[in-house]
Write a protein that holds these residues in place. Structure first.
Motif, short mmCIF file in Angstrom:
data_model
loop_
_atom_site.label_atom_id
_atom_site.label_comp_id
_atom_site.label_asym_id
_atom_site.label_seq_id
_atom_site.Cartn_x
_atom_site.Cartn_y
_atom_site.Cartn_z
N TYR A 111 -1.91 1.20 3.60
CA TYR A 111 -3.03 1.69 4.43
C TYR A 111 -2.95 3.18 4.73
CZ TYR A 111 -4.00 -3.24 5.36
OH TYR A 111 -4.30 -4.56 5.23
N THR A 165 -1.43 4.72 7.25
CA THR A 165 -1.82 4.85 8.66
C THR A 165 -1.42 6.21 9.26
OG1 THR A 165 0.24 3.72 9.24
CG2 THR A 165 -1.76 2.38 9.19
N LYS A 197 -4.96 7.28 0.63
CA LYS A 197 -4.00 8.36 0.87
C LYS A 197 -3.67 9.11 -0.43
CE LYS A 197 0.42 7.07 1.48
NZ LYS A 197 1.63 6.57 2.19
N GLN A 214 -3.65 -6.12 -4.87
CA GLN A 214 -2.75 -6.86 -3.99
C GLN A 214 -3.63 -7.33 -2.85
OE1 GLN A 214 0.10 -4.39 -1.96
NE2 GLN A 214 1.49 -6.07 -1.55
N GLY A 272 4.07 -5.87 1.50
CA GLY A 272 5.20 -4.99 1.26
C GLY A 272 5.28 -4.45 -0.15
P1 UTP Z 1 4.46 3.08 3.02
O1 UTP Z 1 5.55 2.44 3.77
O2 UTP Z 1 4.49 4.56 2.85
O3 UTP Z 1 3.10 2.66 3.69
O4 UTP Z 1 4.39 2.37 1.59
P2 UTP Z 1 1.67 3.32 3.57
O5 UTP Z 1 0.66 2.29 3.94
O6 UTP Z 1 1.46 3.94 2.21
O7 UTP Z 1 1.68 4.50 4.64
P3 UTP Z 1 1.82 4.49 6.25
O8 UTP Z 1 3.29 4.30 6.53
O9 UTP Z 1 0.96 3.37 6.80
O10 UTP Z 1 1.32 5.84 6.66
C1 UTP Z 1 5.18 2.81 0.51
C2 UTP Z 1 4.40 2.63 -0.77
O11 UTP Z 1 4.21 1.25 -1.03
C3 UTP Z 1 2.85 0.94 -1.20
C4 UTP Z 1 2.08 2.07 -0.51
O12 UTP Z 1 0.81 2.24 -1.08
C5 UTP Z 1 3.01 3.26 -0.75
O13 UTP Z 1 2.79 3.83 -2.02
N1 UTP Z 1 2.59 -0.40 -0.62
C6 UTP Z 1 3.17 -0.73 0.57
C7 UTP Z 1 1.82 -1.30 -1.32
O14 UTP Z 1 1.27 -1.00 -2.41
N2 UTP Z 1 1.63 -2.54 -0.78
C8 UTP Z 1 2.19 -2.91 0.41
O15 UTP Z 1 1.99 -4.08 0.83
C9 UTP Z 1 2.97 -1.97 1.10
#
Ligand code: UTP
Length: 281
Positions: free
Chosen positions: A17, A19, A30, A107, A112
């Motif tokens: 997401y 966030t 992002k 997904q 995760g």
């Molecule tokens: P992050 O922990 O950085 O989460 O995920 P995020 O959503 O990108 O960013 P924040 O923390 O909310 O700001 C690490 C990587 O794993 C991918 C994310 O897209 C990122 O590239 N990811 C994470 C998934 O593809 N699926 C998930 O369920 C979780």
């Protein structure tokens, strides 16, 4: 002698997401945030190409269509600027589009990073593959040579096993990373003996943190299937690699070149300044 197996595919988990960048990421992925004039995801794909990988698989989620559009032709725009000086702005992205295949899978639930990688199994099949997290932006080393993923792929060709990229982080930052312990078998190359996801500084086995570049052998999918949800109820790739490391060689390499943590505001601004200076002096 065992047959050398090469590597062709790169998986980009982009379903998260983002966030930490809200509200910018409310309606925009992002990975589409630009560093100067190029979105993060394009830097990632170009790094994979430099590593010799031309088959790109994306694990996307709802609201991520802009990523697929970015790697597709935009007829109206292209017709509009055809023959003008602005056409040169599209040179790099056209080269990427002409050189690579792109596959997208969704997904459906954010369970995760480990779950995102497992979702990509139909794209990968039974080959070793790379995983690149585009919010970790890796620059070309000052001393020259390939960026982080290219360094991992070269090492894979020699060792034919799972390899993770690591860097030293300040002791109080271990809670943001997967952290390894291992034995240094060559300068900057460790054989992993253990890894922990997001340890508190007092519990961390070292300050060697895993960053968003991996080469994984296809048996990782079996380990992922057997990995129960860990920290935050998410399936952690760290837990699956840890299980693998207890049964077979897993390497960690301190790669050359600076990494910008573009998943955080400070790292994003730092990367912007770095690439602006590089492009515009
Ligand atoms: P992050 O922990 O950085 O989460 O995920 P995020 O959503 O990108 O960013 P924040 O923390 O909310 O700001 C690490 C990587 O794993 C991918 C994310 O897209 C990122 O590239 N990811 C994470 C998934 O593809 N699926 C998930 O369920 C979780």
């Amino acid at each position: 002698m065992t047959e050398q197996v090469d590597i062709h595919k790169c998986l980009f988990p982009v379903a998260g997401y983002g966030t930490r960048f809200l509200p910018a990421t409310k309606a925009m992925p992002k990975e589409m945030l630009p560093i100067v004039d190029k979105p993060l995801i394009q830097y990632g794909v170009e790094e994979a190409m430099e590593a010799g990988l031309y088959s790109m698989g994306f694990i996307t989620g709802r609201g991520k269509r802009a990523i697929a559009d970015h790697f597709d032709t935009s007829f109206e725009l292209e017709q509009q600027i055809q023959g003008t000086s602005k056409e040169s702005y599209l040179t790099d992205i056209r080269n990427v589009m002409d050189s690579c295949d792109f596959i997208f899978m969704r997904q459906r639930e954010m369970l995760g990073l480990g779950h995102a990688i497992l979702t990509g199994e139909p794209i990968i099949g039974h080959e070793a593959f790379a995983v690149l997290l585009a919010d970790d932006l890796c620059a070309t080393p000052e001393s020259g040579g390939k960026r982080a993923l290219g360094q991992l792929v070269e090492l894979y060709r020699k060792h034919q096993c799972t390899i993770v990229a690591i860097e030293e982080v300040p002791a109080d930052a271990t809670g943001s990373y997967g952290v390894i312990s291992g034995e240094e078998i060559e300068p900057d190359i460790y054989r992993v003996t253990d890894m922990v996801e997001k340890p508190k500084p007092e519990d961390a086995p070292s300050n060697l943190a895993i960053i968003g570049r991996y080469v994984l052998t296809p048996d990782i999918f079996e380990y992922l299937r057997n990995t129960p949800p860990g920290a935050n109820g998410e399936v952690q790739i760290t837990d699956a690699i840890r299980a693998m490391a207890q049964e077979k060689p897993v390497l960690a390499v301190k790669f050359k070149g600076h990494r910008f943590d573009c998943g955080s505001i400070a790292g994003y601004v730092e990367a912007t300044n770095y690439y602006f200076k590089k492009q515009y002096g």
